[in-house]
Write a protein that holds these residues in place. Structure first.
Motif, PDB file in Angstrom:
ATOM      1  N   HIS A 112       0.631  -1.318  -0.064  1.00  8.86           N
ATOM      2  CA  HIS A 112       0.094  -0.038  -0.062  1.00  8.86           C
ATOM      3  C   HIS A 112       0.753   1.482  -0.114  1.00  8.86           C
ATOM      4  N   ALA A 113       2.107   1.358  -0.270  1.00 10.23           N
ATOM      5  CA  ALA A 113       3.159   2.425  -0.136  1.00 10.23           C
ATOM      6  C   ALA A 113       2.769   3.256  -1.362  1.00 10.23           C
ATOM      7  N   ALA A 114       2.678   4.421  -1.005  1.00  7.88           N
ATOM      8  CA  ALA A 114       2.511   5.670  -1.937  1.00  7.88           C
ATOM      9  C   ALA A 114       2.871   6.770  -1.529  1.00  7.88           C
ATOM     10  N   HIS A 115       3.494   7.574  -2.097  1.00  4.40           N
ATOM     11  CA  HIS A 115       4.078   8.785  -2.274  1.00  4.40           C
ATOM     12  C   HIS A 115       3.441  10.006  -2.517  1.00  4.40           C
ATOM     13  N   ALA A 116       3.179  10.949  -1.581  1.00  4.05           N
ATOM     14  CA  ALA A 116       2.272  12.157  -1.879  1.00  4.05           C
ATOM     15  C   ALA A 116       3.322  13.001  -2.678  1.00  4.05           C
ATOM     16  N   GLN A 117       2.670  13.700  -3.669  1.00  3.35           N
ATOM     17  CA  GLN A 117       3.208  14.626  -4.616  1.00  3.35           C
ATOM     18  C   GLN A 117       3.754  15.809  -3.815  1.00  3.35           C
ATOM     19  N   SER A 118       4.553  16.651  -4.626  1.00  3.56           N
ATOM     20  CA  SER A 118       5.026  17.953  -3.961  1.00  3.56           C
ATOM     21  C   SER A 118       5.324  18.880  -5.409  1.00  3.56           C
ATOM     22  N   GLU A 119       5.239  19.915  -5.104  1.00  2.00           N
ATOM     23  CA  GLU A 119       5.510  21.245  -6.050  1.00  2.00           C
ATOM     24  C   GLU A 119       7.011  21.454  -6.309  1.00  2.00           C
ATOM     25  N   PHE A 120       7.799  20.943  -5.129  1.00  2.49           N
ATOM     26  CA  PHE A 120       9.227  21.125  -5.112  1.00  2.49           C
ATOM     27  C   PHE A 120       9.958  19.760  -4.994  1.00  2.49           C
ATOM     28  N   ILE A 180       6.142  17.784 -10.289  1.00  2.57           N
ATOM     29  CA  ILE A 180       6.403  16.499 -10.325  1.00  2.57           C
ATOM     30  C   ILE A 180       5.348  15.876 -10.616  1.00  2.57           C
ATOM     31  N   MET A 181       5.281  14.852 -11.751  1.00  3.47           N
ATOM     32  CA  MET A 181       4.354  14.087 -12.048  1.00  3.47           C
ATOM     33  C   MET A 181       4.600  12.631 -11.776  1.00  3.47           C
ATOM     34  N   VAL A 182       3.731  11.821 -11.560  1.00  2.00           N
ATOM     35  CA  VAL A 182       4.015  10.508 -10.926  1.00  2.00           C
ATOM     36  C   VAL A 182       3.143   9.408 -11.312  1.00  2.00           C
ATOM     37  N   LEU A 183       3.615   8.194 -11.646  1.00  2.00           N
ATOM     38  CA  LEU A 183       2.641   7.015 -11.890  1.00  2.00           C
ATOM     39  C   LEU A 183       2.581   6.369 -10.464  1.00  2.00           C
ATOM     40  N   TYR A 184       1.600   6.049  -9.797  1.00  2.00           N
ATOM     41  CA  TYR A 184       1.308   5.527  -8.454  1.00  2.00           C
ATOM     42  C   TYR A 184       0.891   4.350  -8.757  1.00  2.00           C
ATOM     43  N   ILE A 185       1.503   3.270  -8.226  1.00  2.00           N
ATOM     44  CA  ILE A 185       0.991   1.856  -8.240  1.00  2.00           C
ATOM     45  C   ILE A 185       0.449   1.605  -6.720  1.00  2.00           C
ATOM     46  N   ILE A 186      -0.877   1.196  -6.672  1.00  2.00           N
ATOM     47  CA  ILE A 186      -1.708   1.107  -5.354  1.00  2.00           C
ATOM     48  C   ILE A 186      -2.392  -0.113  -5.206  1.00  2.00           C
ATOM     49  N   GLY A 187      -2.147  -0.684  -4.188  1.00  2.00           N
ATOM     50  CA  GLY A 187      -2.823  -1.770  -3.841  1.00  2.00           C
ATOM     51  C   GLY A 187      -4.138  -1.544  -3.435  1.00  2.00           C
ATOM     52  N   LYS A 204       3.607  11.727 -17.514  1.00  3.77           N
ATOM     53  CA  LYS A 204       4.810  12.634 -18.096  1.00  3.77           C
ATOM     54  C   LYS A 204       3.863  14.176 -18.107  1.00  3.77           C
ATOM     55  N   GLU A 205       2.501  14.030 -18.134  1.00  3.71           N
ATOM     56  CA  GLU A 205       1.830  15.155 -18.076  1.00  3.71           C
ATOM     57  C   GLU A 205       0.859  15.269 -16.932  1.00  3.71           C
ATOM     58  N   GLY A 206       0.816  14.422 -16.289  1.00  6.92           N
ATOM     59  CA  GLY A 206      -0.279  14.582 -14.816  1.00  6.92           C
ATOM     60  C   GLY A 206       0.125  13.272 -14.224  1.00  6.92           C
ATOM     61  N   ASN A 207      -0.828  13.272 -13.084  1.00  7.10           N
ATOM     62  CA  ASN A 207      -0.533  11.856 -12.126  1.00  7.10           C
ATOM     63  C   ASN A 207      -1.480  10.845 -12.363  1.00  7.10           C
ATOM     64  N   VAL A 208      -0.923   9.456 -12.577  1.00  8.02           N
ATOM     65  CA  VAL A 208      -1.683   8.449 -12.898  1.00  8.02           C
ATOM     66  C   VAL A 208      -1.492   7.446 -11.690  1.00  8.02           C
ATOM     67  N   SER A 209      -2.825   6.839 -11.490  1.00  7.23           N
ATOM     68  CA  SER A 209      -2.798   5.644 -10.485  1.00  7.23           C
ATOM     69  C   SER A 209      -3.128   4.367 -11.314  1.00  7.23           C
ATOM     70  N   PHE A 210      -2.298   3.274 -11.002  1.00  9.41           N
ATOM     71  CA  PHE A 210      -2.540   1.969 -11.400  1.00  9.41           C
ATOM     72  C   PHE A 210      -2.814   1.016 -10.285  1.00  9.41           C
ATOM     73  N   LEU A 211      -4.085   0.545 -10.239  1.00 11.53           N
ATOM     74  CA  LEU A 211      -4.585  -0.108  -9.183  1.00 11.53           C
ATOM     75  C   LEU A 211      -4.447  -1.406  -9.503  1.00 11.53           C
ATOM     76  N   ILE A 212      -3.938  -2.098  -8.087  1.00 13.41           N
ATOM     77  CA  ILE A 212      -3.903  -3.708  -8.380  1.00 13.41           C
ATOM     78  C   ILE A 212      -4.626  -4.443  -7.163  1.00 13.41           C
ATOM     79  N   ALA A 213      -5.138  -5.435  -7.392  1.00 12.58           N
ATOM     80  CA  ALA A 213      -5.957  -6.123  -6.181  1.00 12.58           C
ATOM     81  C   ALA A 213      -4.614  -6.811  -5.460  1.00 12.58           C
ATOM     82  N   GLY A 214      -4.951  -6.749  -4.065  1.00 14.48           N
ATOM     83  CA  GLY A 214      -3.795  -7.162  -3.264  1.00 14.48           C
ATOM     84  C   GLY A 214      -2.788  -5.961  -2.799  1.00 14.48           C
ATOM     85  N   ASP A 215      -1.727  -6.544  -2.718  1.00 10.81           N
ATOM     86  CA  ASP A 215      -0.769  -5.353  -2.321  1.00 10.81           C
ATOM     87  C   ASP A 215       0.379  -5.590  -3.309  1.00 10.81           C
ATOM     88  N   PRO A 216       0.812  -4.198  -3.853  1.00 10.14           N
ATOM     89  CA  PRO A 216       1.763  -4.272  -5.178  1.00 10.14           C
ATOM     90  C   PRO A 216       3.050  -4.738  -4.658  1.00 10.14           C
TER      91      PRO A 216
END
Length: 117
Positions: A1-9, A30-37, A105-117
């Motif tokens: 379930h680890a995910a990192h919050a985004q920041s402007e700096f 900063i744009m991010v690809l989040y992998i979320i369990g 690259k353009e915005g924040n994306v979440s990739f959802l997975i059943a279980g834990d990533p």
């Protein structure tokens, strides 16, 4: 379930101070690809941080071939307050992965997975 919050700096984690950019008037976004369990049972198994990231993401993909949740996409969308979750089956993930990571690259994306990533 680890995910990192985004920041402007970008932060120097040793000093907890913003790093200087080449242009002092420019703010780094900063744009991010989040992998979320999502947990293993239903829509309520996601962490609070994961839920916040899903709600704030520009795009959300649901990986739907290695594990299957006991509920449908519609229930996830209702709980997450979204109507635009894209189901990513095996072909999509393996043959069109750029459709998942390039939008990060353009915005924040979440990739959802059943279980834990």
């Amino acid at each position: 379930h680890a995910a990192h919050a985004q920041s402007e700096f970008t932060i120097n984690h040793t000093t907890n101070q913003p790093l200087a950019s080449h242009s002092s008037s420019k703010i780094l976004n900063i744009m991010v690809l989040y992998i979320i369990g999502l947990g293993l049972h239903d829509e309520k198994d996601v962490t609070v941080r994961g839920l916040e990231l899903i709600k704030s993401s520009d795009k959300v993909f649901l990986e739907a071939y290695t594990s299957v949740l006991s509920i449908g996409k519609e229930r996830l969308e209702a709980f997450y307050g979204r109507e635009d979750i894209v189901v990513a089956d095996r072909d999509f993930v393996e043959c069109h992965a750029e459709d998942i990571y390039l939008p990060a690259k353009e915005g924040n994306v979440s990739f959802l997975i059943a279980g834990d990533p």
